[in-house]
Design a protein around this motif. Structure first.
Motif, short mmCIF file in Angstrom:
data_model
loop_
_atom_site.label_atom_id
_atom_site.label_comp_id
_atom_site.label_asym_id
_atom_site.label_seq_id
_atom_site.Cartn_x
_atom_site.Cartn_y
_atom_site.Cartn_z
N SER A 38 15.10 -5.26 -3.41
CA SER A 38 15.87 -6.08 -4.34
C SER A 38 15.15 -6.17 -5.68
N ASP A 39 15.92 -6.29 -6.76
CA ASP A 39 15.33 -6.42 -8.10
C ASP A 39 14.83 -7.84 -8.37
N LYS A 40 15.07 -8.76 -7.45
CA LYS A 40 14.67 -10.15 -7.67
C LYS A 40 13.16 -10.33 -7.54
N LEU A 41 12.50 -9.49 -6.75
CA LEU A 41 11.06 -9.59 -6.55
C LEU A 41 10.31 -8.79 -7.60
N PHE A 42 9.11 -9.26 -7.95
CA PHE A 42 8.20 -8.47 -8.78
C PHE A 42 7.42 -7.58 -7.82
N LYS A 43 7.60 -6.30 -7.95
CA LYS A 43 7.10 -5.35 -6.95
C LYS A 43 5.92 -4.54 -7.51
N VAL A 44 4.82 -4.59 -6.77
CA VAL A 44 3.61 -3.84 -7.13
C VAL A 44 3.32 -2.86 -6.01
N VAL A 45 3.08 -1.60 -6.35
CA VAL A 45 2.67 -0.63 -5.34
C VAL A 45 1.28 -0.12 -5.71
N TYR A 46 0.39 -0.22 -4.76
CA TYR A 46 -1.01 0.20 -4.94
C TYR A 46 -1.14 1.60 -4.34
N ILE A 47 -1.14 2.60 -5.20
CA ILE A 47 -1.17 3.99 -4.75
C ILE A 47 -2.58 4.53 -4.91
N HIS A 48 -3.21 4.83 -3.81
CA HIS A 48 -4.61 5.26 -3.85
C HIS A 48 -4.75 6.58 -4.59
N ASP A 49 -3.92 7.54 -4.25
CA ASP A 49 -3.93 8.82 -4.96
C ASP A 49 -2.66 9.59 -4.62
N VAL A 50 -2.40 10.61 -5.46
CA VAL A 50 -1.30 11.54 -5.19
C VAL A 50 -1.84 12.97 -5.23
N LEU A 51 -2.98 13.17 -4.62
CA LEU A 51 -3.60 14.49 -4.58
C LEU A 51 -2.67 15.53 -3.97
N GLN A 77 0.83 -1.20 0.00
CA GLN A 77 0.00 0.00 0.00
C GLN A 77 0.87 1.26 0.00
N ASN A 78 0.79 2.03 -1.05
CA ASN A 78 1.37 3.38 -1.17
C ASN A 78 2.90 3.44 -1.19
N PHE A 79 3.55 2.80 -0.22
CA PHE A 79 4.98 2.98 -0.07
C PHE A 79 5.78 1.76 -0.50
N LEU A 80 6.80 2.03 -1.30
CA LEU A 80 7.77 1.02 -1.65
C LEU A 80 9.10 1.50 -1.10
N GLY A 81 10.08 0.66 -1.07
CA GLY A 81 11.39 1.05 -0.56
C GLY A 81 12.50 0.63 -1.51
N PRO A 82 13.74 0.73 -1.08
CA PRO A 82 14.88 0.32 -1.91
C PRO A 82 15.02 -1.19 -1.93
#
Length: 382
Positions: free
Chosen positions: A104-117, A97-102
């Motif tokens: 590893s490139d080994k994982l498939f990373k999905v970030v669910y961003i509700h909005d950037v109002l 939810q919303n935040f990802l971090g630095p």
């Protein structure tokens, strides 16, 4: 997927499943409830807060792996704690939810961003909120896939360089099936809820956070312009510092007795509060999606919403649109519904039809399909 093909081990950020920000809790709970029924392509692992360990173990079905995290803020957990557990549990993909971090490139990373109002409307956020939310943009570039909730928000993300258009997919919210018209509600429950919250026979309804962005001051001014009506205004939402200013305004406008603040209303009562309303009003200045108007529509309650941001996309032709800067325009649109019964019924029917386009099952299926296809595509380049 062929039966002998390895299932994707997918970690889902479910920290808000049992509590959390009201809108975030509602979204996470509904999506996870739908996702746990689908095991054909995934081994689902849920990231949950340790404080809910006993509750979660008794709640979720067998076959769902539960990963309990320390009770730290969402951003800290996603950036520094979840990566460790994702590696330890040998996950293939994660959705946060919303935040990802630095990561590893080994994982498939999905970030669910509700909005950037906050990027286009910083005036509605505190300095601390702006600093906090800026981490959303800073690390979204690390994601393989960004999911957001409306075409309006996708456009905002692209324009603000949050992510490239090709990396962003839109998945609309759904609507809880427990929202239903008043005629389908039990009379005894309706009466109990009316007495519990002192609900009048006819009322305008607002549901949401009580903050400046929601534009309650102009809604209250609009109420004062409905001088030929006995309709009242019911405001559902946890009290904030803005309540005092609104109450002072109500006194100055001589509207005492016509505005009811319920405070927080639990889900089991909220369905009835919606269904019993006369008109739903949502004159917000800015929304990433705007689910409350659709919930009202599902209950057969006509809606008046602002003509800004995602509202036209979500509500289509079923809503009446008003200029949120113009209290008289808001009052005018409300007055049309109150004074024209045939038109009122027409908008109620159109609202039900519009709301039926949205379901949490479809939302969850769309997300899982995007992850499945994205993960398979990414593997071909490794």
């Amino acid at each position: 997927m062929e039966s002998n093909q390895k299932k994707i081990r997918l970690g889902i950020d479910a920290k808000w499943y049992f509590d959390g920000p009201p809108s975030g809790h509602m979204v996470v709970k509904n999506l996870v409830d739908q996702m746990v029924t689908r095991h054909d392509e995934f081994e689902l692992c849920l990231f949950l807060c340790s404080k809910h360990k006993n509750l979660a173990k008794s709640h979720f079905p067998q076959g769902i792996e539960l990963i309990f995290l320390p009770n730290v803020p969402n951003m800290i957990a996603n950036m520094f704690v979840v990566p460790y557990f994702a590696n330890a549990h040998k996950l293939d993909a994660v959705m946060l939810q919303n935040f990802l971090g630095p990561w590893s490139d080994k994982l498939f990373k999905v970030v669910y961003i509700h909005d950037v109002l906050f990027l286009d409307y910083p005036e509605y956020f505190t300095k601390n909120e702006l600093k906090y939310f800026n981490f959303i943009r800073r690390y979204a570039i690390k994601a393989n896939l960004v999911i957001t909730i409306s075409e309006t928000e996708k456009k905002r993300m692209v324009q603000n360089y949050v992510a490239r258009s090709a990396k962003i997919s839109v998945v609309h919210h759904g609507i809880d099936e427990k929202f239903k018209p008043l005629c389908n509600c039990q009379a005894a429950i309706v009466q109990t809820v009316k007495e519990k919250y002192n609900l009048p026979d006819r009322y305008l309804l607002f549901v949401g956070r009580i903050n400046i962005r929601k534009n309650l001051d102009n809604l209250i001014k609009a109420l004062g312009m409905l001088i030929d009506s006995d309709v009242k205004l019911v405001v559902v939402g946890e009290r904030t510092a803005l309540n005092l200013k609104l109450e002072e305004m109500i006194a100055a406008e001589q509207l005492g007795g016509r505005v009811i603040f319920t405070g927080h209303v639990p889900e089991e009562d909220l369905y009835t509060v919606y269904a019993n309303a006369t008109v739903f009003c949502f004159p917000s200045y800015a929304e990433g999606f705007g689910l409350p108007p659709l919930e009202a529509m599902r209950c057969g309650v006509p809606v008046v919403v602002s003509d800004r941001t995602a509202m036209p996309e979500v509500c289509g032709d079923a809503a009446l649109y008003a200029n949120p800067d113009d209290a008289e325009d808001i009052a005018r649109k409300i007055r049309v519904l109150l004074n024209d019964h045939s038109f009122y019924l027409k908008k109620a029917d159109e609202g039900i039809a519009q709301s039926e386009k949205y379901s949490w099952k479809k939302s969850a299926d769309d997300i899982l399909n995007l992850i499945s296809h994205g993960y398979d595509h990414s593997k071909s380049y490794r």
